[in-house]
Design a protein around this motif. Structure first.
Motif, short mmCIF file in Angstrom:
data_model
loop_
_atom_site.label_atom_id
_atom_site.label_comp_id
_atom_site.label_asym_id
_atom_site.label_seq_id
_atom_site.Cartn_x
_atom_site.Cartn_y
_atom_site.Cartn_z
N GLU A 1 0.83 -1.19 0.00
CA GLU A 1 0.00 0.00 0.00
C GLU A 1 0.87 1.25 0.00
N LEU A 2 0.45 2.21 -0.81
CA LEU A 2 1.19 3.46 -0.96
C LEU A 2 0.56 4.54 -0.10
N GLU A 3 1.38 5.21 0.68
CA GLU A 3 0.92 6.33 1.49
C GLU A 3 0.86 7.59 0.63
N LEU A 4 -0.31 8.22 0.61
CA LEU A 4 -0.48 9.47 -0.12
C LEU A 4 -1.00 10.54 0.84
N PRO A 5 -0.12 11.14 1.62
CA PRO A 5 -0.57 12.12 2.61
C PRO A 5 -1.12 13.41 2.01
N THR A 6 -0.70 13.76 0.81
CA THR A 6 -1.22 14.98 0.18
C THR A 6 -2.18 14.68 -0.96
N GLY A 7 -2.15 13.44 -1.49
CA GLY A 7 -2.97 13.10 -2.66
C GLY A 7 -2.41 13.63 -3.95
N GLU A 8 -1.21 14.19 -3.92
CA GLU A 8 -0.53 14.68 -5.13
C GLU A 8 0.47 13.60 -5.55
N ILE A 9 0.23 12.99 -6.69
CA ILE A 9 0.98 11.81 -7.11
C ILE A 9 2.04 12.15 -8.14
N ILE A 10 3.23 11.62 -7.93
CA ILE A 10 4.30 11.71 -8.92
C ILE A 10 4.51 10.32 -9.52
N ALA A 11 4.48 10.23 -10.84
CA ALA A 11 4.82 9.01 -11.57
C ALA A 11 6.10 9.30 -12.33
N CYS A 12 7.14 8.48 -12.13
CA CYS A 12 8.45 8.84 -12.68
C CYS A 12 9.43 7.69 -12.57
N ASP A 13 10.60 7.87 -13.15
CA ASP A 13 11.76 7.05 -12.85
C ASP A 13 12.36 7.66 -11.59
N PRO A 14 12.35 6.94 -10.47
CA PRO A 14 12.74 7.56 -9.20
C PRO A 14 14.22 7.89 -9.08
N LEU A 15 15.06 7.32 -9.94
CA LEU A 15 16.49 7.55 -9.81
C LEU A 15 17.01 8.67 -10.70
N ILE A 16 16.19 9.17 -11.60
CA ILE A 16 16.65 10.28 -12.44
C ILE A 16 15.79 11.53 -12.27
N THR A 17 14.74 11.44 -11.44
CA THR A 17 13.81 12.54 -11.27
C THR A 17 14.20 13.38 -10.06
N THR A 18 14.27 14.68 -10.26
CA THR A 18 14.64 15.59 -9.17
C THR A 18 13.40 16.14 -8.50
N ASP A 19 13.60 16.82 -7.37
CA ASP A 19 12.47 17.26 -6.57
C ASP A 19 11.69 18.43 -7.18
N ASP A 20 12.12 18.89 -8.35
CA ASP A 20 11.34 19.93 -9.03
C ASP A 20 10.37 19.32 -10.06
N TRP A 21 10.35 17.98 -10.17
CA TRP A 21 9.40 17.33 -11.07
C TRP A 21 8.00 17.49 -10.49
N PRO A 22 7.03 17.97 -11.26
CA PRO A 22 5.70 18.23 -10.69
C PRO A 22 4.87 16.97 -10.52
N ALA A 23 3.91 17.05 -9.61
CA ALA A 23 2.93 15.99 -9.44
C ALA A 23 1.92 16.06 -10.58
N LEU A 24 1.20 14.97 -10.79
CA LEU A 24 0.17 14.94 -11.81
C LEU A 24 -0.90 16.00 -11.52
N ALA A 25 -1.51 16.49 -12.59
CA ALA A 25 -2.49 17.57 -12.44
C ALA A 25 -3.70 17.12 -11.64
N ARG A 26 -4.15 15.89 -11.82
CA ARG A 26 -5.31 15.39 -11.08
C ARG A 26 -4.84 14.90 -9.70
N LYS A 27 -5.53 15.34 -8.66
CA LYS A 27 -5.23 14.90 -7.31
C LYS A 27 -6.27 13.88 -6.85
N VAL A 28 -5.91 13.10 -5.82
CA VAL A 28 -6.85 12.16 -5.23
C VAL A 28 -6.98 12.46 -3.74
N LYS A 29 -7.95 11.83 -3.11
CA LYS A 29 -8.14 12.00 -1.69
C LYS A 29 -6.96 11.36 -0.95
#
Length: 244
Positions: A59-87
């Motif tokens: 299970e994935l913890e989503l405390p903000t509901g803002e999801i990032i889909a990416c390659d985790p080893l090449i993505t920096t912290d300025d990569w934006p979350a997806l436009a659609r948010k979830v609860k």
């Protein structure tokens, strides 16, 4: 970023903020980018017939509901979350595996089968600017895909910053966590004292450029978020000569 696919080759077209031209199509269809949405309607028997294994990885913890889909080893912290948010909440992550590969990963928000699909986009990306053979997605250069909350990206960046100059995050942190799962996946905690985690998994045949899609219910609420790694074809995991 958007890309055009010619057979198995990929050509970079530029940033998603590029202005549309008069030749741009306005009726782009998600089904042109993936033929695999029907996999969610298959029974266990049908999945087995098509040689698709389903693996729940946690299970994935989503405390903000803002999801990032990416390659985790090449993505920096300025990569934006997806436009659609979830609860905000905890949601199961499951893999479709076929031909010895992770064919697709999906994050499920509620039960049921999606009734329609839309391309997952970043803020500022506009599907109406895509031609029929173009997609938005994320680049993979380390052979991995991931789902994470925006908060997890900050934790992972902080963890990477603590490494010594001769260390790298995969070899010195992740490898031991991947090993019990035959290197296929891990639910990684960048901060062991924090419940926020990252779902990491093989990206199909490896490096490339991969789209994600929202599967929606009849009122437009997300049922699943899926990243398709291009291993399945027509919701079938068998090789072409086996599927005939």
């Amino acid at each position: 970023m958007r890309r055009r696919i010619f057979g198995r080759s990929i050509v970079v077209l530029g940033l998603s903020a590029a202005l549309p031209s008069p030749a741009v199509a306005t009726d782009w269809d998600a089904a042109t980018a993936s033929s695999n949405f029907g996999v969610f309607a298959l029974s266990d028997v049908q999945l087995a017939e098509r040689k698709i294994a389903v693996t729940l990885i946690g299970e994935l913890e989503l405390p903000t509901g803002e999801i990032i889909a990416c390659d985790p080893l090449i993505t920096t912290d300025d990569w934006p979350a997806l436009a659609r948010k979830v609860k905000p909440g905890r949601y199961p992550v499951t893999l479709f595996e076929a031909q010895g590969r992770v064919a697709a990963a999906f994050l499920r928000f509620r039960s049921g089968v999606p009734v329609r699909w839309e391309l997952a986009v970043l803020p500022g990306q506009d599907v109406s600017t895509l031609n029929g053979d173009e997609i938005f997605g994320y680049p993979v250069d380390a052979g991995l895909g991931a789902f994470m909350d925006k908060a997890a990206m900050a934790l992972m960046t902080a963890a990477q910053d603590k490494l010594k100059p001769d260390q790298n995050y995969y070899d010195d942190v992740l490898a031991a966590e991947f090993a019990p799962n035959q290197d296929r996946f891990v639910m990684h905690h960048p901060d062991v004292a924090n419940p926020v985690n990252v779902a990491m998994f093989w990206s199909g045949w490896g490096d490339g450029f991969y789209p994600s899609f929202w599967g929606l219910d009849a009122v437009g609420e997300p049922v699943v978020l899926m990243t398709d790694f291009g291993v399945l074809e027509n919701a079938d995991g068998r090789e072409n000569n086996q599927a005939k």
